[in-house]
Design a protein around this motif. Structure first.
Motif, short mmCIF file in Angstrom:
data_model
loop_
_atom_site.label_atom_id
_atom_site.label_comp_id
_atom_site.label_asym_id
_atom_site.label_seq_id
_atom_site.Cartn_x
_atom_site.Cartn_y
_atom_site.Cartn_z
N ARG A 12 -3.40 -27.21 15.74
CA ARG A 12 -4.69 -27.96 16.56
C ARG A 12 -5.69 -27.73 15.73
NH1 ARG A 12 -3.99 -28.25 22.99
NH2 ARG A 12 -1.99 -29.29 23.22
N ASP A 13 -5.94 -26.47 15.26
CA ASP A 13 -7.41 -26.49 14.34
C ASP A 13 -7.23 -27.49 13.22
OD1 ASP A 13 -7.76 -24.34 15.91
OD2 ASP A 13 -7.43 -22.84 14.43
N ALA A 14 -6.07 -27.76 12.53
CA ALA A 14 -5.98 -28.68 11.75
C ALA A 14 -6.40 -30.01 12.17
CB ALA A 14 -4.68 -28.64 11.06
N ALA A 15 -5.80 -30.41 13.29
CA ALA A 15 -6.09 -31.91 13.98
C ALA A 15 -7.54 -31.95 14.16
CB ALA A 15 -5.25 -31.89 15.32
N ASP B 4 -3.40 -25.59 4.47
CA ASP B 4 -4.54 -24.77 4.05
C ASP B 4 -4.59 -23.85 5.15
OD1 ASP B 4 -5.51 -26.14 2.19
OD2 ASP B 4 -6.92 -27.48 3.16
N ARG B 5 -4.57 -23.86 6.27
CA ARG B 5 -4.53 -22.78 7.45
C ARG B 5 -3.31 -21.74 7.52
NH1 ARG B 5 -7.69 -26.62 7.94
NH2 ARG B 5 -9.72 -26.58 9.21
N LEU B 6 -2.34 -22.37 7.05
CA LEU B 6 -0.98 -21.46 6.98
C LEU B 6 -1.38 -20.45 5.61
CD1 LEU B 6 1.77 -23.92 7.32
CD2 LEU B 6 1.19 -22.19 8.88
N LEU C 34 -4.24 -34.45 7.65
CA LEU C 34 -3.64 -33.47 8.82
C LEU C 34 -2.79 -32.36 8.17
CD1 LEU C 34 -3.49 -32.61 11.68
CD2 LEU C 34 -1.37 -34.07 12.06
N LEU C 35 -1.88 -32.95 7.18
CA LEU C 35 -0.77 -32.03 6.75
C LEU C 35 -1.37 -31.13 5.65
CD1 LEU C 35 2.36 -34.20 6.46
CD2 LEU C 35 1.80 -32.59 8.23
N GLU C 36 -2.29 -31.81 5.01
CA GLU C 36 -3.08 -30.63 3.94
C GLU C 36 -3.81 -29.67 4.85
OE1 GLU C 36 -2.90 -30.45 0.87
OE2 GLU C 36 -2.13 -32.60 0.14
N ALA C 37 -4.34 -30.07 5.57
CA ALA C 37 -5.29 -28.98 6.75
C ALA C 37 -4.28 -28.09 7.14
CB ALA C 37 -5.96 -29.77 7.73
N VAL C 38 -3.18 -28.45 7.73
CA VAL C 38 -2.13 -27.40 8.19
C VAL C 38 -1.81 -26.41 7.07
CG1 VAL C 38 0.15 -27.29 8.94
CG2 VAL C 38 -0.99 -28.85 9.94
N PRO D 288 -5.77 -36.36 17.01
CA PRO D 288 -5.81 -35.65 18.63
C PRO D 288 -5.12 -34.22 18.45
CG PRO D 288 -4.62 -37.94 18.24
CD PRO D 288 -5.02 -37.48 17.05
N ALA D 289 -5.87 -33.30 19.01
CA ALA D 289 -5.23 -32.05 19.03
C ALA D 289 -3.95 -31.72 19.71
CB ALA D 289 -6.02 -31.27 19.84
N ALA D 290 -3.59 -32.73 20.62
CA ALA D 290 -2.30 -32.53 21.49
C ALA D 290 -1.33 -33.24 20.72
CB ALA D 290 -2.36 -33.02 22.80
N LEU D 291 -1.25 -33.48 19.34
CA LEU D 291 -0.04 -33.96 18.55
C LEU D 291 0.97 -32.64 18.77
CD1 LEU D 291 -1.43 -35.71 15.52
CD2 LEU D 291 -0.32 -36.76 17.69
N PHE D 292 0.57 -31.49 18.87
CA PHE D 292 1.35 -30.47 18.66
C PHE D 292 1.04 -29.46 20.18
CE2 PHE D 292 3.13 -26.04 17.85
CZ PHE D 292 4.14 -26.57 16.85
N THR D 293 2.06 -29.19 20.71
CA THR D 293 1.60 -28.30 22.06
C THR D 293 2.94 -27.31 22.17
OG1 THR D 293 0.74 -30.09 22.97
CG2 THR D 293 1.32 -28.22 24.41
N THR D 294 2.65 -26.07 22.31
CA THR D 294 3.75 -24.97 22.75
C THR D 294 3.94 -25.13 24.18
OG1 THR D 294 3.28 -23.94 20.46
CG2 THR D 294 4.19 -22.40 22.69
N LEU D 295 4.95 -25.21 24.51
CA LEU D 295 5.50 -25.07 26.00
C LEU D 295 5.96 -23.54 26.46
CD1 LEU D 295 7.01 -28.28 26.85
CD2 LEU D 295 4.62 -27.54 27.16
N LEU D 296 5.51 -22.76 27.29
CA LEU D 296 5.86 -21.29 27.65
C LEU D 296 6.80 -21.44 28.69
CD1 LEU D 296 2.67 -19.16 26.69
CD2 LEU D 296 4.46 -20.04 25.20
N VAL D 297 8.25 -21.32 28.68
CA VAL D 297 9.05 -21.53 29.69
C VAL D 297 9.64 -20.25 29.96
CG1 VAL D 297 11.01 -22.73 30.28
CG2 VAL D 297 9.45 -23.78 29.12
#
Length: 475
Positions: free
Chosen positions: A172-175, A57-59, A51-55, A181-190
């Motif tokens: 989420r793309d990396a996950a 790569d995408r960055l 997962l972290l390697e995929a993150v 699970p994609a929901a391991l990282f979620t941004t909340l707009l408040v």
């Protein structure tokens, strides 16, 4: 439902707008994150590393796009924005490699058949993050948190909502790519008006385990109070007014050059930037002259131009606050040797500024200056230099410059801070713990200490037939 907008501080043009999440959407996000955690907590190291390697790569693949977004939303000079994305990718790879070592079980010799100490994930962690390093602040929290087996919820600064959503896409793309699970990282707009109430409700939610915040003292106190009421772990990285101490035997030219780098990174908008320059009286004139000369030569302008060194401040109100601090200090006797006011023209710019003859009663000494303003203070000897450097409610970083390392360390040990750098500019590095003390917060990010902040340190004891547990009576 409200609307979040981000506006370029360089042009005043709107970058984007997004509807905020409803209470129901936030509740669902918390529950989904917790569901993701329940499976992720027992995932093996191969999957977490992937997962972290995929993150990373995408960055790396999106570095120009993400850097341009930072530059659009908060005015970071694009060269620095590219470096920020690269640092994020490097840190994700660092934890991919080091997390298994950092969290390995520690065997302890006892009367048990076997006993050890383990570090297990705590659950869903809420991160409340600021605008000044829109991706770095997020990755330096989320990479170790996810590597430890937790799930992450991000409440980012409204002014960098585009960056917050891009970060979610990256994770989420990396996950998805590695089967996590994609929901391991979620941004909340408040909605901005609801941040305090919504943040408190999320912290109090029974499915949220802990919270980390990087931001102001006021925000930190509010988050810490909310967490304390429900007895949940919190980590705070708050403000700083770091001293940069130059002793009389220092290489003055080098110190002045590094002082510019330390103070004016990110247009001066950094908690760990040097802000108070405590200089031995014998070399103060030379240092101030060299320092001001280099500061005056800094290129201010369009943050999308790779040659630009100083961009706009992130918000117009920061310019107003900085001008108040400068004007107040000048009225109290400070001398302007470079800059001193905002330049003519559009944009939230402030000229790179050096003030000399600063004393402890002035605003630029007493308060954190969050922008391109440096205060030079004279010290008669090492004792006074240490006292002036330590005369602050903050305690994030400190640097001391001298050709005699032992002498520098002797001064540095009298300064309270989370980090001490000798003959080097204070910086965060994934290989070393980062954090402060006093009103700069508590807890640590990065390195071994950082990844363990959001773990449960668990004792495991396997009984032996002829052994007794500690505290049991022995006949």
């Amino acid at each position: 439902m409200g609307i979040l907008t981000s506006t370029s501080p360089a042009t005043g043009q709107q970058v984007g707008s997004w509807p905020t999440h409803t209470a129901e959407q936030i509740e669902q996000a918390v529950r989904t994150a917790h569901t993701a955690f329940t499976s992720w907590r027992t995932s093996d190291w191969a999957l977490r590393t992937a997962l972290l390697e995929a993150v990373a790569d995408r960055l790396t693949a999106r570095r120009e796009e993400l850097a341009a977004l930072m530059t659009d939303e908060m005015g970071k000079p694009v060269a620095e924005a590219l470096a920020e994305v690269d640092k994020c990718a490097w840190t994700a790879r660092f934890y991919a490699e080091k997390a298994p070592e950092f969290l390995a079980d520690r065997e302890v010799e006892t009367p048990a058949a076997r006993s050890w100490v383990s570090h297990e994930p705590v659950g869903v962690v809420l991160a409340v993050m600021p605008w000044n390093f829109p991706f770095w602040q997020v990755v330096r929290f989320s990479a170790p948190a996810l590597a430890a087996g937790n799930a992450a919820l991000l409440k980012h600064a409204p002014s960098v909502t585009g960056c917050a959503l891009a970060a979610e896409e990256v994770f989420r793309d990396a996950a998805t790519a590695v089967g996590a699970p994609a929901a391991l990282f979620t941004t909340l707009l408040v909605d901005e008006a609801d941040v305090a109430d919504v943040t408190t409700r999320i912290i109090e939610h029974p499915l949220v385990a802990a919270v980390t915040l990087t931001g102001s003292e006021r925000a930190g106190a509010a988050v810490a109070s909310a967490a304390a009421r429900v007895i949940k772990k919190s980590v705070l990285e708050l403000g700083g007014s770091d001293p940069f101490v130059v002793l009389d035997d220092a290489d003055v030219a080098l110190a002045a050059r590094m002082a510019v780098r330390s103070r004016f990174l990110n247009s001066g908008q950094s908690c760990l930037a040097a802000k108070r320059f405590v200089v031995a009286d014998a070399i103060a004139d030379e240092f101030t002259h060299r320092f001001a000369e280099e500061v005056a030569a800094l290129r201010v302008g369009d943050p999308h131009d790779p040659a630009t060194q100083i961009g706009p401040l992130a918000r117009e109100e920061q310019v107003t606050a900085l001008q108040r601090q400068v004007d107040s200090s000048i009225a109290a006797g400070a001398t302007v040797v470079a800059g001193g006011k905002r330049p003519e023209g559009p944009g939230a710019f402030f000229a790179p500024t050096v003030l000399a003859d600063v004393t402890p009663d002035m605003a630029v000494f007493q308060e954190e200056t969050f922008g391109p303003v440096a205060a030079v203070i004279r010290a008669f000897d090492d004792d006074q230099a240490a006292r002036l450097a330590d005369d602050s409610p903050f305690g994030l970083g400190a640097s001391v410059w001298s050709r005699d390392v032992d002498r520098a360390l002797a001064v540095g040990r009298r300064i309270t801070s989370g980090a001490l750098f000798v003959n080097a500019v204070v910086a965060s590095d994934a290989r070393l713990p980062f954090g402060g003390t006093r009103r700069s917060g508590y807890g640590r990010e990065l390195s071994e200490e950082g990844i363990r902040e959001f773990t449960n340190v668990r004792t495991v004891w396997i009984g032996a037939q002829d052994a007794v547990a500690p505290g049991e009576p022995v006949e």
